[in-house]
Scaffold this motif. Structure first.
Motif, mmCIF file in Angstrom:
data_model
loop_
_atom_site.group_PDB
_atom_site.id
_atom_site.type_symbol
_atom_site.label_atom_id
_atom_site.label_comp_id
_atom_site.label_asym_id
_atom_site.label_seq_id
_atom_site.Cartn_x
_atom_site.Cartn_y
_atom_site.Cartn_z
ATOM 1 N N TYR A 144 0.841 -1.199 0.000
ATOM 2 C CA TYR A 144 0.000 0.000 0.000
ATOM 3 C C TYR A 144 0.877 1.250 0.000
ATOM 4 C CZ TYR A 144 -3.403 3.374 1.775
ATOM 5 O OH TYR A 144 -4.190 4.470 1.948
ATOM 6 N N LEU A 145 1.883 1.257 0.861
ATOM 7 C CA LEU A 145 2.759 2.423 0.969
ATOM 8 C C LEU A 145 3.495 2.681 -0.342
ATOM 9 C CD1 LEU A 145 3.972 4.640 2.747
ATOM 10 C CD2 LEU A 145 5.765 3.033 3.393
ATOM 11 N N THR A 146 3.986 1.622 -0.978
ATOM 12 C CA THR A 146 4.698 1.789 -2.247
ATOM 13 C C THR A 146 3.780 2.367 -3.318
ATOM 14 O OG1 THR A 146 6.064 -0.130 -1.684
ATOM 15 C CG2 THR A 146 6.079 0.575 -3.984
ATOM 16 N N GLN A 147 2.566 1.812 -3.402
ATOM 17 C CA GLN A 147 1.612 2.311 -4.410
ATOM 18 C C GLN A 147 1.303 3.791 -4.163
ATOM 19 O OE1 GLN A 147 -1.744 -0.199 -3.771
ATOM 20 N NE2 GLN A 147 -0.662 -2.018 -4.539
ATOM 21 N N VAL A 190 9.875 17.385 12.571
ATOM 22 C CA VAL A 190 8.511 17.918 12.484
ATOM 23 C C VAL A 190 7.515 17.009 13.184
ATOM 24 C CG1 VAL A 190 8.958 19.086 10.280
ATOM 25 C CG2 VAL A 190 8.020 16.761 10.281
ATOM 26 N N SER A 191 6.415 17.643 13.601
ATOM 27 C CA SER A 191 5.309 16.888 14.188
ATOM 28 C C SER A 191 4.174 16.773 13.175
ATOM 29 C CB SER A 191 4.784 17.627 15.422
ATOM 30 O OG SER A 191 3.518 17.085 15.762
ATOM 31 N N LEU A 192 3.491 15.626 13.182
ATOM 32 C CA LEU A 192 2.305 15.434 12.333
ATOM 33 C C LEU A 192 1.059 15.476 13.213
ATOM 34 C CD1 LEU A 192 3.636 12.466 10.146
ATOM 35 C CD2 LEU A 192 3.576 14.888 9.519
ATOM 36 N N GLY A 193 1.129 16.304 14.258
ATOM 37 C CA GLY A 193 -0.038 16.463 15.130
ATOM 38 C C GLY A 193 0.106 15.631 16.390
ATOM 39 N N THR A 194 -0.886 15.698 17.259
ATOM 40 C CA THR A 194 -0.785 15.073 18.596
ATOM 41 C C THR A 194 -1.109 13.584 18.586
ATOM 42 O OG1 THR A 194 -3.069 15.731 18.912
ATOM 43 C CG2 THR A 194 -1.372 17.224 19.810
ATOM 44 N N ARG A 195 -1.791 13.131 17.549
ATOM 45 C CA ARG A 195 -2.141 11.697 17.538
ATOM 46 C C ARG A 195 -0.979 10.890 16.955
ATOM 47 N NH1 ARG A 195 -6.284 14.614 16.319
ATOM 48 N NH2 ARG A 195 -5.885 14.621 14.067
ATOM 49 N N ILE A 196 -0.805 9.655 17.472
ATOM 50 C CA ILE A 196 0.252 8.781 16.962
ATOM 51 C C ILE A 196 -0.286 8.065 15.725
ATOM 52 C CG2 ILE A 196 1.729 6.799 17.433
ATOM 53 C CD1 ILE A 196 2.517 9.228 19.013
ATOM 54 N N LEU A 197 0.311 8.334 14.590
ATOM 55 C CA LEU A 197 -0.154 7.748 13.325
ATOM 56 C C LEU A 197 0.603 6.460 13.051
ATOM 57 C CD1 LEU A 197 0.006 11.054 11.200
ATOM 58 C CD2 LEU A 197 -1.889 10.220 12.633
ATOM 59 N N ARG A 198 -0.060 5.515 12.373
ATOM 60 C CA ARG A 198 0.663 4.327 11.920
ATOM 61 C C ARG A 198 1.697 4.788 10.900
ATOM 62 N NH1 ARG A 198 -2.100 -0.814 12.195
ATOM 63 N NH2 ARG A 198 -0.758 -1.339 10.436
ATOM 64 N N ALA A 199 2.752 4.029 10.782
ATOM 65 C CA ALA A 199 3.875 4.441 9.920
ATOM 66 C C ALA A 199 3.402 4.746 8.501
ATOM 67 C CB ALA A 199 4.942 3.353 9.921
ATOM 68 N N ASP A 200 2.522 3.898 7.935
ATOM 69 C CA ASP A 200 2.110 4.161 6.554
ATOM 70 C C ASP A 200 1.241 5.419 6.473
ATOM 71 O OD1 ASP A 200 -0.451 1.532 6.224
ATOM 72 O OD2 ASP A 200 0.275 2.642 7.962
ATOM 73 N N THR A 201 0.402 5.642 7.473
ATOM 74 C CA THR A 201 -0.407 6.869 7.488
ATOM 75 C C THR A 201 0.497 8.091 7.610
ATOM 76 O OG1 THR A 201 -1.962 5.556 8.794
ATOM 77 C CG2 THR A 201 -2.441 7.895 8.573
ATOM 78 N N ALA A 202 1.467 8.013 8.519
ATOM 79 C CA ALA A 202 2.387 9.146 8.719
ATOM 80 C C ALA A 202 3.131 9.472 7.424
ATOM 81 C CB ALA A 202 3.382 8.802 9.831
#
Ligand code: SAM
Length: 249
Positions: free
Chosen positions: A101-104, A221-233
């Protein structure tokens, strides 16, 4: 009037290795020929597009078919060769499905290089680079790119950082909470080629975080306060980078 070979996403585009140019005849490889002839049921005379990452995109016509092969002839240039922004994605490998998914998605989002990095908390031990390449080609074919991202062999964290090309900025996605927001950081960061760094599910370990923060080319950098899964991040960071520094501007 000969028709086009189409699939749900529109006109069929195939990535080939062969040189492309007016009148060039290209023998489609067996896997693609099977797809063309037996899945898409394409016939002599039908048209599709070809690109090879060097000669731009060409309209082509099927001139010959056999049981396992198919030959097409380039007719007209439809798009010049153009590259995506100079952006790399450096990510700790993740399990198979998220990796596909991440590669695509990273291909659709316009990365130039995908670099898996083995960090201390990386769980996945093997990266199927061939599978990543197949996913990248398919995503490039469907997204209209005329390039396919370079998929590099995995590298250890220390080796990658010690051999880091000077002048390539590192956008270190740091869930630790002290970093400025990605948008604020990118608005003021210096120009130059970039690489987005994404850690494993367990995060970068303290020594790796310290090494990244010491590195002269790093912007944490921060992507916000929630911890995102690696692929989401990864996808979130790519989208923001393209909006503020890339080809979405
Ligand atoms: N181990 C971490 C934890 O449990 O606190 C989570 C790691 S997260 C699943 C995987 C990677 O995604 C992180 O190493 C980081 O690069 C990125 N990431 C996730 N959420 C983030 C955030 N809110 N800000 C910046 N980076 C983030």
């Amino acid at each position: 009037m000969s028709s086009e070979v189409t699939y749900p996403g529109g006109k069929l585009r195939l990535f080939v290795d062969a040189a492309l140019g007016e009148g060039a005849r290209v023998v489609i490889d067996e896997g693609q020929a099977h797809y063309l002839l037996h899945v898409m049921r394409a016939k002599v005379g039908e048209r599709l597009n070809l690109f090879n990452g060097r000669d731009g995109e060409w309209a082509a016509r099927i001139v010959e078919t056999a049981k396992r092969t198919c030959t097409v002839e380039c007719t007209t240039a439809v798009a010049p060769q153009a590259d995506v922004p100079d952006l790399w994605l450096v990510f700790a490998p993740i399990k198979k499905t998220p990796a596909d998914y991440l590669t695509q998605k990273a291909t659709e989002l316009g990365v130039r290089v995908l670099q898996p990095v083995m960090t201390r908390r990386t769980i996945v031990t093997r990266v199927n680079v061939e599978r990543m390449r197949a996913n990248a080609v398919e995503a490039a074919e469907q997204s209209g790119r005329v390039t396919v991202p370079e998929i590099r062999e995995p590298l250890g964290f220390d080796k990658l950082l010690s051999g880091w090309p000077s002048g390539r900025r590192i956008l270190f996605c740091d869930e630790g909470g002290e970093a400025p927001s990605i948008a604020d950081a990118l608005r003021t960061a210096p120009d130059g080629p970039w690489a987005i760094f994404i850690g494993p599910e367990g995060g970068f370990d303290p020594a790796e975080r310290a090494a990244l923060r010491r590195h002269g080319d790093v912007t944490a950098v921060s992507l916000g306060t929630r911890i995102l899964r690696a692929d989401t991040a990864a996808l979130a960071a790519l989208a923001v980078w393209q909006s503020l520094r890339g080809d979405w501007r």
